[in-house]
Design a protein around this motif. Structure first.
Motif, PDB file in Angstrom:
ATOM      1  N   ALA A 151       0.621  -1.228   0.022  1.00  0.00           N
ATOM      2  CA  ALA A 151      -0.046  -0.052   0.236  1.00  0.00           C
ATOM      3  C   ALA A 151       0.791   1.148   0.052  1.00  0.00           C
ATOM      4  CB  ALA A 151      -1.087  -0.135   1.218  1.00  0.00           C
ATOM      5  N   VAL A 152       2.032   1.264   0.753  1.00  0.00           N
ATOM      6  CA  VAL A 152       2.905   2.248   0.929  1.00  0.00           C
ATOM      7  C   VAL A 152       3.818   2.654  -0.184  1.00  0.00           C
ATOM      8  CG1 VAL A 152       4.960   3.379   2.077  1.00  0.00           C
ATOM      9  CG2 VAL A 152       2.949   2.426   3.403  1.00  0.00           C
ATOM     10  N   ALA A 153       4.019   1.717  -0.822  1.00  0.00           N
ATOM     11  CA  ALA A 153       5.081   1.699  -2.053  1.00  0.00           C
ATOM     12  C   ALA A 153       4.644   2.493  -3.098  1.00  0.00           C
ATOM     13  CB  ALA A 153       5.364   0.438  -2.591  1.00  0.00           C
ATOM     14  N   PRO A 154       3.442   2.273  -3.748  1.00  0.00           N
ATOM     15  CA  PRO A 154       2.766   3.103  -4.861  1.00  0.00           C
ATOM     16  C   PRO A 154       2.649   4.537  -4.490  1.00  0.00           C
ATOM     17  CG  PRO A 154       1.213   1.711  -4.125  1.00  0.00           C
ATOM     18  CD  PRO A 154       2.303   1.212  -3.575  1.00  0.00           C
ATOM     19  N   VAL A 155       2.099   4.978  -3.182  1.00  0.00           N
ATOM     20  CA  VAL A 155       1.930   6.188  -2.881  1.00  0.00           C
ATOM     21  C   VAL A 155       3.078   7.005  -2.932  1.00  0.00           C
ATOM     22  CG1 VAL A 155       1.154   7.750  -0.884  1.00  0.00           C
ATOM     23  CG2 VAL A 155      -0.129   5.688  -1.583  1.00  0.00           C
ATOM     24  N   LEU A 156       4.380   6.441  -2.384  1.00  0.00           N
ATOM     25  CA  LEU A 156       5.333   7.171  -2.289  1.00  0.00           C
ATOM     26  C   LEU A 156       6.122   7.493  -3.604  1.00  0.00           C
ATOM     27  CD1 LEU A 156       7.376   5.248   0.529  1.00  0.00           C
ATOM     28  CD2 LEU A 156       6.259   7.377   0.690  1.00  0.00           C
ATOM     29  N   ALA A 157       5.767   6.324  -4.616  1.00  0.00           N
ATOM     30  CA  ALA A 157       6.243   6.561  -5.949  1.00  0.00           C
ATOM     31  C   ALA A 157       5.544   7.615  -6.653  1.00  0.00           C
ATOM     32  CB  ALA A 157       6.184   5.183  -6.733  1.00  0.00           C
ATOM     33  N   ALA A 158       4.415   7.537  -6.367  1.00  0.00           N
ATOM     34  CA  ALA A 158       3.560   8.561  -7.107  1.00  0.00           C
ATOM     35  C   ALA A 158       3.728   9.962  -6.559  1.00  0.00           C
ATOM     36  CB  ALA A 158       2.033   8.311  -6.947  1.00  0.00           C
ATOM     37  N   LEU A 159       4.080  10.071  -5.315  1.00  0.00           N
ATOM     38  CA  LEU A 159       4.390  11.228  -4.610  1.00  0.00           C
ATOM     39  C   LEU A 159       5.912  12.107  -5.281  1.00  0.00           C
ATOM     40  CD1 LEU A 159       3.858  10.869  -1.042  1.00  0.00           C
ATOM     41  CD2 LEU A 159       2.375  12.317  -2.505  1.00  0.00           C
ATOM     42  N   ALA A 160       6.719  11.105  -5.536  1.00  0.00           N
ATOM     43  CA  ALA A 160       8.004  11.750  -6.364  1.00  0.00           C
ATOM     44  C   ALA A 160       7.691  11.878  -7.681  1.00  0.00           C
ATOM     45  CB  ALA A 160       8.945  10.371  -6.194  1.00  0.00           C
ATOM     46  N   LEU A 161       6.926  11.205  -8.355  1.00  0.00           N
ATOM     47  CA  LEU A 161       6.455  11.591  -9.762  1.00  0.00           C
ATOM     48  C   LEU A 161       5.943  13.151  -9.868  1.00  0.00           C
ATOM     49  CD1 LEU A 161       6.475  10.508 -12.733  1.00  0.00           C
ATOM     50  CD2 LEU A 161       4.086   9.600 -12.061  1.00  0.00           C
ATOM     51  N   ALA A 162       4.673  13.079  -8.856  1.00  0.00           N
ATOM     52  CA  ALA A 162       4.279  14.567  -8.928  1.00  0.00           C
ATOM     53  C   ALA A 162       5.107  15.565  -8.696  1.00  0.00           C
ATOM     54  CB  ALA A 162       2.897  14.588  -7.833  1.00  0.00           C
ATOM     55  N   TRP A 163       6.109  15.372  -7.819  1.00  0.00           N
ATOM     56  CA  TRP A 163       6.943  16.320  -7.603  1.00  0.00           C
ATOM     57  C   TRP A 163       7.955  16.685  -8.966  1.00  0.00           C
ATOM     58  CZ3 TRP A 163      12.327  15.997  -5.239  1.00  0.00           C
ATOM     59  CH2 TRP A 163      13.056  17.463  -4.624  1.00  0.00           C
ATOM     60  N   ALA A 164       8.407  15.547  -9.334  1.00  0.00           N
ATOM     61  CA  ALA A 164       9.357  15.476 -10.430  1.00  0.00           C
ATOM     62  C   ALA A 164       8.526  16.182 -11.565  1.00  0.00           C
ATOM     63  CB  ALA A 164       9.816  14.374 -10.848  1.00  0.00           C
ATOM     64  N   GLU A 165       7.408  15.881 -11.909  1.00  0.00           N
ATOM     65  CA  GLU A 165       6.810  16.496 -13.098  1.00  0.00           C
ATOM     66  C   GLU A 165       5.742  17.866 -12.867  1.00  0.00           C
ATOM     67  OE1 GLU A 165       5.941  12.252 -15.738  1.00  0.00           O
ATOM     68  OE2 GLU A 165       4.214  13.501 -15.031  1.00  0.00           O
ATOM     69  N   ALA A 166       5.220  18.045 -11.745  1.00  0.00           N
ATOM     70  CA  ALA A 166       4.521  19.151 -11.484  1.00  0.00           C
ATOM     71  C   ALA A 166       4.937  20.066 -10.379  1.00  0.00           C
ATOM     72  CB  ALA A 166       3.022  18.797 -11.239  1.00  0.00           C
ATOM     73  N   HIS A 167       6.194  19.613  -9.632  1.00  0.00           N
ATOM     74  CA  HIS A 167       6.806  20.351  -8.579  1.00  0.00           C
ATOM     75  C   HIS A 167       5.401  20.469  -7.675  1.00  0.00           C
ATOM     76  CE1 HIS A 167      10.208  21.072 -11.005  1.00  0.00           C
ATOM     77  NE2 HIS A 167       9.389  21.504 -11.863  1.00  0.00           N
ATOM     78  N   ALA A 168       4.904  19.515  -7.283  1.00  0.00           N
ATOM     79  CA  ALA A 168       3.665  19.629  -6.505  1.00  0.00           C
ATOM     80  C   ALA A 168       4.143  18.658  -5.114  1.00  0.00           C
ATOM     81  CB  ALA A 168       2.279  19.333  -7.082  1.00  0.00           C
ATOM     82  N   PHE A 169       3.648  19.072  -3.850  1.00  0.00           N
ATOM     83  CA  PHE A 169       3.791  18.362  -2.824  1.00  0.00           C
ATOM     84  C   PHE A 169       3.123  18.802  -1.838  1.00  0.00           C
ATOM     85  CE2 PHE A 169       5.727  16.757   1.145  1.00  0.00           C
ATOM     86  CZ  PHE A 169       5.713  15.502   0.936  1.00  0.00           C
ATOM     87  N   SER A 170       2.025  18.385  -1.304  1.00  0.00           N
ATOM     88  CA  SER A 170       1.267  18.796  -0.072  1.00  0.00           C
ATOM     89  C   SER A 170       1.501  17.733   1.044  1.00  0.00           C
ATOM     90  CB  SER A 170      -0.031  18.870  -0.404  1.00  0.00           C
ATOM     91  OG  SER A 170      -0.794  19.227   1.080  1.00  0.00           O
ATOM     92  N   PRO A 171       2.263  18.115   2.124  1.00  0.00           N
ATOM     93  CA  PRO A 171       2.501  17.145   3.101  1.00  0.00           C
ATOM     94  C   PRO A 171       1.284  16.466   3.730  1.00  0.00           C
ATOM     95  CG  PRO A 171       3.801  19.105   3.502  1.00  0.00           C
ATOM     96  CD  PRO A 171       2.979  19.410   2.300  1.00  0.00           C
ATOM     97  N   VAL A 172       0.180  17.589   4.139  1.00  0.00           N
ATOM     98  CA  VAL A 172      -0.912  17.027   4.870  1.00  0.00           C
ATOM     99  C   VAL A 172      -1.812  16.023   3.727  1.00  0.00           C
ATOM    100  CG1 VAL A 172      -3.532  17.613   5.544  1.00  0.00           C
ATOM    101  CG2 VAL A 172      -1.220  19.223   5.901  1.00  0.00           C
ATOM    102  N   VAL A 173      -1.970  16.303   2.534  1.00  0.00           N
ATOM    103  CA  VAL A 173      -2.650  15.288   1.512  1.00  0.00           C
ATOM    104  C   VAL A 173      -1.684  14.080   1.518  1.00  0.00           C
ATOM    105  CG1 VAL A 173      -3.363  15.059  -0.826  1.00  0.00           C
ATOM    106  CG2 VAL A 173      -3.620  17.242   0.436  1.00  0.00           C
ATOM    107  N   ALA A 174      -0.380  14.109   1.223  1.00  0.00           N
ATOM    108  CA  ALA A 174       0.427  12.930   1.356  1.00  0.00           C
ATOM    109  C   ALA A 174       0.202  12.053   2.571  1.00  0.00           C
ATOM    110  CB  ALA A 174       1.778  13.264   1.245  1.00  0.00           C
ATOM    111  N   LEU A 175      -0.048  12.815   3.633  1.00  0.00           N
ATOM    112  CA  LEU A 175      -0.056  11.895   4.909  1.00  0.00           C
ATOM    113  C   LEU A 175      -1.366  11.054   4.900  1.00  0.00           C
ATOM    114  CD1 LEU A 175       0.618  10.845   7.640  1.00  0.00           C
ATOM    115  CD2 LEU A 175       0.015  12.897   8.581  1.00  0.00           C
ATOM    116  N   LEU A 176      -2.570  11.888   4.420  1.00  0.00           N
ATOM    117  CA  LEU A 176      -3.693  11.424   4.229  1.00  0.00           C
ATOM    118  C   LEU A 176      -4.021  10.393   3.339  1.00  0.00           C
ATOM    119  CD1 LEU A 176      -6.068  14.806   4.518  1.00  0.00           C
ATOM    120  CD2 LEU A 176      -5.930  12.586   6.042  1.00  0.00           C
ATOM    121  N   THR A 177      -3.333  10.198   2.335  1.00  0.00           N
ATOM    122  CA  THR A 177      -3.121   9.344   1.313  1.00  0.00           C
ATOM    123  C   THR A 177      -2.562   8.172   1.763  1.00  0.00           C
ATOM    124  OG1 THR A 177      -2.973  11.144  -0.238  1.00  0.00           O
ATOM    125  CG2 THR A 177      -2.689   9.028  -1.336  1.00  0.00           C
TER     126      THR A 177
END
Length: 326
Positions: free
Chosen positions: A39-65
């Motif tokens: 469950a954790v692995a795809p979320v972490l990979a997707a968070l990194a992809l979002a930062w790489a492609e869109a420079h987007a990262f919300s810690p609160v949303v990441a924790l909820l996800t």
């Protein structure tokens, strides 16, 4: 090299029932935290992809996800354990990990309440995700809870059909990655879909090993899993494909934009994939549990390497743009 499966010796005698592991051990057997990496692995990979492609990262949303991902994995594990017990599907020729409710370590009543409490927490978490991502996440949450129940619950459980691996691909790959990416960026891209398919394919391999290990038992109780239906040789070829397709999908991301070359850091996990492919052919019965957790480790390693590569790509692009401005 991926070698043909060696003939299996006759099944050993029925293994002795495991001793009561204590209250904590019983709940660990019921919730199976070792699988939470799926469950954790795809979320972490997707968070990194979002930062790489869109420079987007919300810690609160990441924790909820991350929280909803772990909750859904735990609910799936508990529902599977309880559903198996209710259907009285445990027989002496099953070789899997002990089920807490079947062993009597946790009563069905207690198990049902635990699942309900986890479902309530998941609904609260989903309400927060709806606030950040919109009403489509109500549908995602409802579909995820329904899938968790229907895998082993209801009159026609998905676990009794050949579609279990497809369900894992959809929810522990595509839904997890695309949902995480959308919550961070408010959009979906081809790359997040490819990444979801890659990680979902490896996650499907975990269930594939589980079903391959239990194919004799499953056939005896009427479970028509993919491992039962297509035969050993075809199933092992399919398993090899599940392990190798993810690398092709990441390669496709790279060849469409060579600046993404750090994504292919995932190739460092290939030796583990090859080792898992060899082990499933050499081991049998309880020894296949180690192969199953090898697949879990492969998912985690693949996701971590991708996250490192995507983060490196983001840093390199930032440095390149900074030098161009200066």
């Amino acid at each position: 090299q991926m070698t043909p499966h060696q003939p299996l010796p006759p099944p050993s005698e029925q293994p002795p029932s495991p001793a009561y592991p204590g209250r904590l051990g019983a709940w660990l057997a019921f919730t199976r935290p070792k699988t939470w990496l799926l469950a954790v692995a795809p979320v972490l990979a997707a968070l990194a992809l979002a930062w790489a492609e869109a420079h987007a990262f919300s810690p609160v949303v990441a924790l909820l996800t991350l929280t909803i991902a772990v909750l859904m994995q735990a609910i799936s594990n508990m529902e599977n354990d309880l559903g198996y017990s209710k259907r009285k599907a445990e027989t002496g020729n099953r070789r899997g990990l002990p089920r807490a409710t079947t062993m009597g370590w946790i009563s069905n009543h207690t198990a049902e309440w635990a699942i309900r409490m986890a479902a309530v927490l998941a609904l609260i978490n989903t309400a927060a995700l709806i606030y950040f991502g919109g009403w489509p996440f109500a549908l995602v949450g409802a579909a995820s809870l329904t899938a968790a129940y229907c895998y082993m619950g209801g009159p026609k459980p998905i676990a009794y059909t050949p579609f279990g691996e497809v369900l894992v691909l959809l929810f522990f790959g595509l839904t997890a990655v695309c949902g995480t990416y959308y919550l961070q960026t408010s959009e979906l891209t081809i790359n997040c879909i490819l990444l979801g398919a890659a990680l979902g394919t490896i996650a499907s391999g975990v269930l594939a090993v589980n079903n391959f290990r239990d194919r004799e038992h499953d056939e005896s109780i009427g479970r028509r899993t993919l491992a039962v239906l297509i035969g050993e040789k075809s199933f092992l070829r399919l398993f090899d494909a599940l392990l190798l397709i993810p690398y092709a999908l990441v390669a496709l991301m790279v060849v469409t934009d060579i600046s993404r070359w750090p994504y292919f850091l995932v190739i460092l996990s290939l030796p583990l994939a090859m080792r898992v492919s060899q082990q499933i052919r050499r081991r049998q019965h309880e020894a296949l549990n180690e192969v199953m957790f090898g697949c879990v480790q492969l998912e985690a390693r693949f996701a971590l390497l991708f996250a490192i590569g995507a983060s490196a790509q983001a840093v390199l692009m930032s440095l390149t743009l900074s030098n161009m401005v200066n």
